[in-house]
Write an enzyme that holds these catalytic residues in place. Structure first.
Site, mmCIF file in Angstrom:
data_model
loop_
_atom_site.group_PDB
_atom_site.id
_atom_site.type_symbol
_atom_site.label_atom_id
_atom_site.label_comp_id
_atom_site.label_asym_id
_atom_site.label_seq_id
_atom_site.Cartn_x
_atom_site.Cartn_y
_atom_site.Cartn_z
ATOM 1 N N PHE A 1 0.866 -1.169 0.010
ATOM 2 C CA PHE A 1 0.000 -0.230 0.008
ATOM 3 C C PHE A 1 0.891 1.350 -0.161
ATOM 4 O O PHE A 1 0.222 2.293 -0.542
ATOM 5 C CB PHE A 1 -1.019 0.198 1.334
ATOM 6 C CG PHE A 1 -1.759 1.122 1.419
ATOM 7 C CD1 PHE A 1 -2.705 1.359 0.299
ATOM 8 C CD2 PHE A 1 -1.760 1.986 2.315
ATOM 9 C CE1 PHE A 1 -3.604 2.202 0.387
ATOM 10 C CE2 PHE A 1 -2.511 3.184 2.408
ATOM 11 C CZ PHE A 1 -3.677 3.195 1.423
ATOM 12 N N TYR A 2 2.039 1.327 0.566
ATOM 13 C CA TYR A 2 2.867 2.499 0.574
ATOM 14 C C TYR A 2 3.293 3.002 -0.648
ATOM 15 O O TYR A 2 3.866 2.104 -1.644
ATOM 16 C CB TYR A 2 4.219 2.237 1.396
ATOM 17 C CG TYR A 2 4.004 1.668 2.888
ATOM 18 C CD1 TYR A 2 2.678 1.873 3.402
ATOM 19 C CD2 TYR A 2 5.175 1.077 3.540
ATOM 20 C CE1 TYR A 2 2.566 1.596 4.703
ATOM 21 C CE2 TYR A 2 4.911 0.745 4.805
ATOM 22 C CZ TYR A 2 3.492 0.860 5.518
ATOM 23 O OH TYR A 2 3.442 0.620 6.851
ATOM 24 N N SER A 3 2.874 4.086 -0.995
ATOM 25 C CA SER A 3 2.898 4.683 -2.712
ATOM 26 C C SER A 3 2.372 3.842 -3.618
ATOM 27 O O SER A 3 3.034 3.689 -4.569
ATOM 28 C CB SER A 3 4.419 5.118 -2.776
ATOM 29 O OG SER A 3 4.981 6.157 -1.932
ATOM 30 N N LEU A 4 1.399 2.829 -3.239
ATOM 31 C CA LEU A 4 0.842 2.005 -3.888
ATOM 32 C C LEU A 4 1.658 0.990 -4.849
ATOM 33 O O LEU A 4 1.675 1.031 -6.091
ATOM 34 C CB LEU A 4 0.013 2.778 -4.985
ATOM 35 C CG LEU A 4 -1.518 3.216 -4.031
ATOM 36 C CD1 LEU A 4 -2.220 4.147 -4.930
ATOM 37 C CD2 LEU A 4 -2.324 2.498 -3.466
#
Length: 331
Positions: free
Chosen positions: A58-61
């Site tokens: 999910f971090y920076s997709l």
């Protein structure tokens, strides 16, 4: 750097775990560092002896995994690294783009491995609890991921203690892989996990790897930081007067010691019973070095009391309770 076993496993991790939410793409969040700015911090972490790196799809997709994986694997042998990533939050608009279903977890692990550039993760973490998927389905899928060699161990994050205990029980009952770690929020301004979750983990030999030791910047004394000004969760979680009083107490203890407030706040977390490895985020090398310095700072009983005496119980912070949380008031 200090190293400890992660729970009852034989896996040895650094006492500090590099949290990587702030590395990736500034287009995702304004306080996130792009690759050029991320690399020096990641490389300094390696120099300081940190071997444990926590990512999430999910971090920076996904861009965060790409940046962290590319940087680390260019400068360290894979077997010297303990790489963790997480899945649960939606990576797209499709109905199966998030959650803990078998379909999503099997898709997510493959996507994470591809982005990071590795054949396996040392630790694969469920980023939250999924009430829409049977626990048996999730735990069977995680067991298959471990048996396939795509992950060495599994962990969990951010849920109620009863949910975590139920997932662990399902795995044990079926002879499936059990969680070896719990990643939960813990700092001087938020201690609710000390009621049920952390005692359960201590009893079961599960590693506790807390995140947000600075309460999203509240306890660092950096009131003007970009993240504190633009991260809506900072105000939502720590916008009450009690949190403010605790922040001021941390600053007083730090001033008397002649050290930074962040160092005191992180030392407080490292001294809590049950804590194995503390996640640290950084948007500058100096912040990372302060966290390392916290390893050698031992707070006295009187200093801990000065911080702890302001604490008032509050509603649990997690995705299943956010809409119902009531701001706390001083006692």
């Amino acid at each position: 750097m200090q190293y400890l076993n992660l729970g009852r496993s034989g896996l040895k991790v650094s006492r500090l775990c590099m949290g990587t939410m702030s590395f990736g793409s500034s287009q995702w969040r304004p306080w996130v560092l792009d690759e050029t700015e991320s690399r020096p911090i990641l490389l300094r972490a390696l120099e300081l002896g940190i071997n444990f790196f926590d990512m999430a799809d999910f971090y920076s997709l996904g861009v965060g995994e790409e940046v962290v994986g590319r940087t680390l694997l260019q400068h360290a042998r894979r077997e010297q690294l303990v790489l963790a990533s997480k899945a649960f939050y939606a990576m797209g608009k499709g109905p199966n783009d998030g959650g803990l279903s078998r379909k999503h977890l099997l898709d997510a692990i493959d996507a994470s491995l591809r982005r990071i550039g590795t054949e396996y993760l040392d630790l694969y973490i469920v980023h939250g609890f999924d009430p829409d998927t049977p626990i048996e389905e999730t735990m069977a899928a995680l067991h298959d991921i471990v048996k396939s060699g795509k992950a060495r161990y599994i962990g969990a994050s951010t849920m109620y203690a009863w949910q975590f205990a139920k997932m662990q029980h399902v795995a044990e009952r079926n002879g499936w892989t059990r969680f070896i770690s719990m990643q939960c929020q813990l700092n001087a301004a938020y201690r609710e996990e000390e009621r049920e979750m952390i005692p359960y983990c201590q009893d079961q030999g599960i590693a506790v790897t807390p995140f947000s030791p600075l309460a999203r910047g509240l306890l660092s004394g950096a009131a003007d930081s970009l993240r504190k000004q633009t991260d809506n969760f900072t105000q939502e979680f720590y916008g009450d007067e009690v949190s403010w009083q605790i922040g001021k107490a941390v600053e007083r203890v730090a001033a008397a010691r002649g050290v930074a407030a962040a160092q005191v706040a992180q030392a407080w977390v490292l001294q809590r019973p049950g804590v194995t490895s503390m996640l640290v985020g950084a948007d500058a090398v100096s912040q990372l070095e302060l966290a390392v310095a916290a390893l050698d700072l031992r707070l006295s009983d009187a200093e801990c009391f000065e911080i702890d005496r302001h604490y008032t119980p509050c509603d649990v912070i997690n995705d299943h309770h956010n809409a119902r949380r009531i701001p706390r008031t001083p006692r």
